[in-house]
Every structure is written in structure tokens, then in C-alpha cells.
Design a protein around this motif. Sequence first.
Motif, mmCIF file in Angstrom:
data_model
loop_
_atom_site.group_PDB
_atom_site.id
_atom_site.type_symbol
_atom_site.label_atom_id
_atom_site.label_comp_id
_atom_site.label_asym_id
_atom_site.label_seq_id
_atom_site.Cartn_x
_atom_site.Cartn_y
_atom_site.Cartn_z
ATOM 1 N N ASN A 60 0.852 -1.181 0.000
ATOM 2 C CA ASN A 60 0.000 0.000 0.000
ATOM 3 C C ASN A 60 0.897 1.244 0.000
ATOM 4 O OD1 ASN A 60 -1.712 2.143 0.587
ATOM 5 N ND2 ASN A 60 -2.992 0.914 1.961
ATOM 6 N N VAL A 61 1.206 1.729 -1.179
ATOM 7 C CA VAL A 61 2.126 2.851 -1.353
ATOM 8 C C VAL A 61 1.567 4.120 -0.717
ATOM 9 C CG1 VAL A 61 3.332 4.284 -3.042
ATOM 10 C CG2 VAL A 61 3.137 1.823 -3.421
ATOM 11 N N ALA A 62 0.279 4.367 -0.853
ATOM 12 C CA ALA A 62 -0.327 5.575 -0.284
ATOM 13 C C ALA A 62 -0.210 5.576 1.240
ATOM 14 C CB ALA A 62 -1.788 5.692 -0.704
ATOM 15 N N ALA A 63 -0.460 4.442 1.873
ATOM 16 C CA ALA A 63 -0.333 4.347 3.334
ATOM 17 C C ALA A 63 1.117 4.552 3.759
ATOM 18 C CB ALA A 63 -0.847 3.001 3.834
ATOM 19 N N MET A 64 2.050 3.959 3.025
ATOM 20 C CA MET A 64 3.461 4.118 3.360
ATOM 21 C C MET A 64 3.901 5.566 3.160
ATOM 22 S SD MET A 64 6.031 2.581 4.645
ATOM 23 C CE MET A 64 5.647 0.854 4.458
ATOM 24 N N ALA A 69 8.251 10.333 6.821
ATOM 25 C CA ALA A 69 8.582 11.754 6.746
ATOM 26 C C ALA A 69 9.257 12.026 5.410
ATOM 27 C CB ALA A 69 9.515 12.128 7.896
ATOM 28 N N SER A 70 9.195 13.261 4.964
ATOM 29 C CA SER A 70 9.792 13.599 3.666
ATOM 30 C C SER A 70 11.300 13.353 3.643
ATOM 31 C CB SER A 70 9.479 15.045 3.295
ATOM 32 O OG SER A 70 10.012 15.914 4.272
ATOM 33 N N ASP A 71 11.962 13.477 4.788
ATOM 34 C CA ASP A 71 13.406 13.253 4.848
ATOM 35 C C ASP A 71 13.770 11.865 5.394
ATOM 36 O OD1 ASP A 71 12.595 13.743 7.445
ATOM 37 O OD2 ASP A 71 14.285 15.054 7.929
ATOM 38 N N TYR A 72 12.828 10.928 5.337
ATOM 39 C CA TYR A 72 13.042 9.556 5.801
ATOM 40 C C TYR A 72 14.291 8.942 5.167
ATOM 41 C CZ TYR A 72 12.243 4.478 5.809
ATOM 42 O OH TYR A 72 12.380 3.117 5.931
ATOM 43 N N MET A 73 15.015 8.188 5.980
ATOM 44 C CA MET A 73 16.184 7.467 5.479
ATOM 45 C C MET A 73 16.237 6.113 6.177
ATOM 46 S SD MET A 73 18.695 7.451 3.353
ATOM 47 C CE MET A 73 18.535 9.116 2.769
ATOM 48 N N ALA A 74 16.423 5.073 5.373
ATOM 49 C CA ALA A 74 16.533 3.717 5.906
ATOM 50 C C ALA A 74 17.922 3.169 5.634
ATOM 51 C CB ALA A 74 15.494 2.806 5.250
ATOM 52 N N ILE A 75 18.354 2.298 6.527
ATOM 53 C CA ILE A 75 19.531 1.470 6.292
ATOM 54 C C ILE A 75 18.988 0.050 6.215
ATOM 55 C CG2 ILE A 75 21.765 0.688 7.120
ATOM 56 C CD1 ILE A 75 21.939 3.339 8.713
ATOM 57 N N SER A 83 16.115 6.241 0.533
ATOM 58 C CA SER A 83 15.291 7.412 0.840
ATOM 59 C C SER A 83 13.804 7.047 0.782
ATOM 60 C CB SER A 83 15.577 8.528 -0.168
ATOM 61 O OG SER A 83 15.067 8.148 -1.444
ATOM 62 N N LYS A 84 12.977 8.003 1.133
ATOM 63 C CA LYS A 84 11.529 7.798 1.024
ATOM 64 C C LYS A 84 11.146 7.489 -0.415
ATOM 65 C CE LYS A 84 7.046 9.990 1.762
ATOM 66 N NZ LYS A 84 6.316 11.112 2.388
ATOM 67 N N ASP A 85 11.626 8.300 -1.362
ATOM 68 C CA ASP A 85 11.281 8.077 -2.769
ATOM 69 C C ASP A 85 11.729 6.698 -3.246
ATOM 70 O OD1 ASP A 85 10.087 10.574 -2.947
ATOM 71 O OD2 ASP A 85 11.872 11.538 -3.794
ATOM 72 N N GLU A 86 12.906 6.268 -2.838
ATOM 73 C CA GLU A 86 13.407 4.945 -3.233
ATOM 74 C C GLU A 86 12.580 3.831 -2.604
ATOM 75 O OE1 GLU A 86 18.105 6.119 -3.889
ATOM 76 O OE2 GLU A 86 17.363 5.721 -1.863
ATOM 77 N N THR A 87 12.181 4.017 -1.352
ATOM 78 C CA THR A 87 11.340 3.026 -0.674
ATOM 79 C C THR A 87 10.004 2.881 -1.387
ATOM 80 O OG1 THR A 87 12.381 3.451 1.462
ATOM 81 C CG2 THR A 87 10.180 2.468 1.504
ATOM 82 N N ALA A 89 9.280 3.711 -4.508
ATOM 83 C CA ALA A 89 9.493 3.163 -5.860
ATOM 84 C C ALA A 89 9.679 1.650 -5.792
ATOM 85 C CB ALA A 89 10.706 3.818 -6.510
ATOM 86 N N ARG A 90 10.396 1.185 -4.791
ATOM 87 C CA ARG A 90 10.598 -0.268 -4.644
ATOM 88 C C ARG A 90 9.276 -0.963 -4.341
ATOM 89 N NH1 ARG A 90 14.065 -3.566 -0.363
ATOM 90 N NH2 ARG A 90 13.149 -2.001 0.984
ATOM 91 N N MET A 91 8.431 -0.330 -3.548
ATOM 92 C CA MET A 91 7.102 -0.905 -3.274
ATOM 93 C C MET A 91 6.275 -0.978 -4.550
ATOM 94 S SD MET A 91 5.785 0.616 0.356
ATOM 95 C CE MET A 91 4.338 -0.441 0.400
ATOM 96 N N ARG A 92 6.290 0.101 -5.321
ATOM 97 C CA ARG A 92 5.509 0.135 -6.569
ATOM 98 C C ARG A 92 5.971 -0.942 -7.546
ATOM 99 N NH1 ARG A 92 6.590 5.649 -6.089
ATOM 100 N NH2 ARG A 92 4.802 6.773 -5.267
ATOM 101 N N SER A 93 7.274 -1.165 -7.618
ATOM 102 C CA SER A 93 7.829 -2.119 -8.590
ATOM 103 C C SER A 93 7.515 -3.568 -8.239
ATOM 104 C CB SER A 93 9.344 -1.949 -8.692
ATOM 105 O OG SER A 93 9.995 -2.516 -7.568
#
Length: 167
Positions: A60-64, A69-75, A83-87, A89-93
Motif C-alpha cells: 500500500n504505497v499511499a499508506a506508506m 517523513a519527507s526526509d526519511y532514510m533507511a539502512i 530514501s523515502k522516494d526509493e522506498t 518506488a521499490r514498493m511500486r515495482s
Amino acid sequence: MEMMGKNSGAHVQRLAAIAVTCLLGSALALHALPRGERHEVRHEIDHLEDHWREAILNRNVAAMDALLASDYMAITANGTLESKDETLARMRSGALRFTSIEFTDRKVRFYGSTALVTSRAEVTGATPDGELKGSYRYTRVYVRDPGGVWRIVSFEASRIRDPGDHK
């Protein structure tokens, strides 16, 4: 000149004392809440953790998008930054699909408007390279924004290795 040095040192000490007082006050802010309110805030974070789990399982990309946060960062568990955008995009793919995520040993700690969640997750799913299955420890950090909404600002996962596993 020597007098200015002494005054500067005293000024720095006063500033340091003020900073420590502010930090302690912020860190203890949740403990100052009545027990019922502390329980409600803890319940809110638990609910957000469950909401995150459902968003991942259902892609659920919309829920995620709303949780991060806009500046979210994951390791990630393999050590890459995401980043948030990368996370999203990976969900969408659909490159990474989870079929099961079970949490245990969850601990939630509060530091002012920050919540730190640590937990263990048993995960199954699939990646482009094949099956994904294992045990992980993770840390997720939530910050309450000025509007009172909790957002995930950071996430880090580490795979729990079996004794004797040298990978």
C-alpha cells in the motif's frame, strides 16, 4: 584578556547547563504525562507499527507515503541507504514482496516528541534473487511533527545470524 576568558568560560558553562536542562525536560516530557496519557501515546505507536506492517504486506504505497517523513532514510538489512522516494518506488515495482512479517519483543521508548521502537521480526517473502526468509532486529524512529502527527524518520534492520553462519 584573562578576565574575558573567565567570563567566556562561565558563559559557556551557563549555556551548557541550559542545554542540558532543556534536553532533560524534553526527554522527561512523556513521563510528566499522567499514566493514562502515556499509555495512549504508546498505544498510538503500536498502532502505527501495525499500520506499517499492513502497508508493507499489502504494498500500500499511499499508506506508506503517509507514514514516512519527507526526509526519511533507511539502512536496509544489506547495508544500503534508501530514501523515502526509493522506498516507495521499490514498493511500486514489486521487486521486494513480503508474505509474512511477525513482530516479537517490541520495546517503545520516548524522548520528548521522538519515539524509538526496537523489535524482532520474522520475515518471509521474495526478492528478484529468490526467497526471503529470516529473523531480523530493527530500529524505527518516529518524530511527532508540529501538527501532532507521528512520522517515521529512520529505519535500520539487521539480520540475525544463526551461530556458525559466517555469511
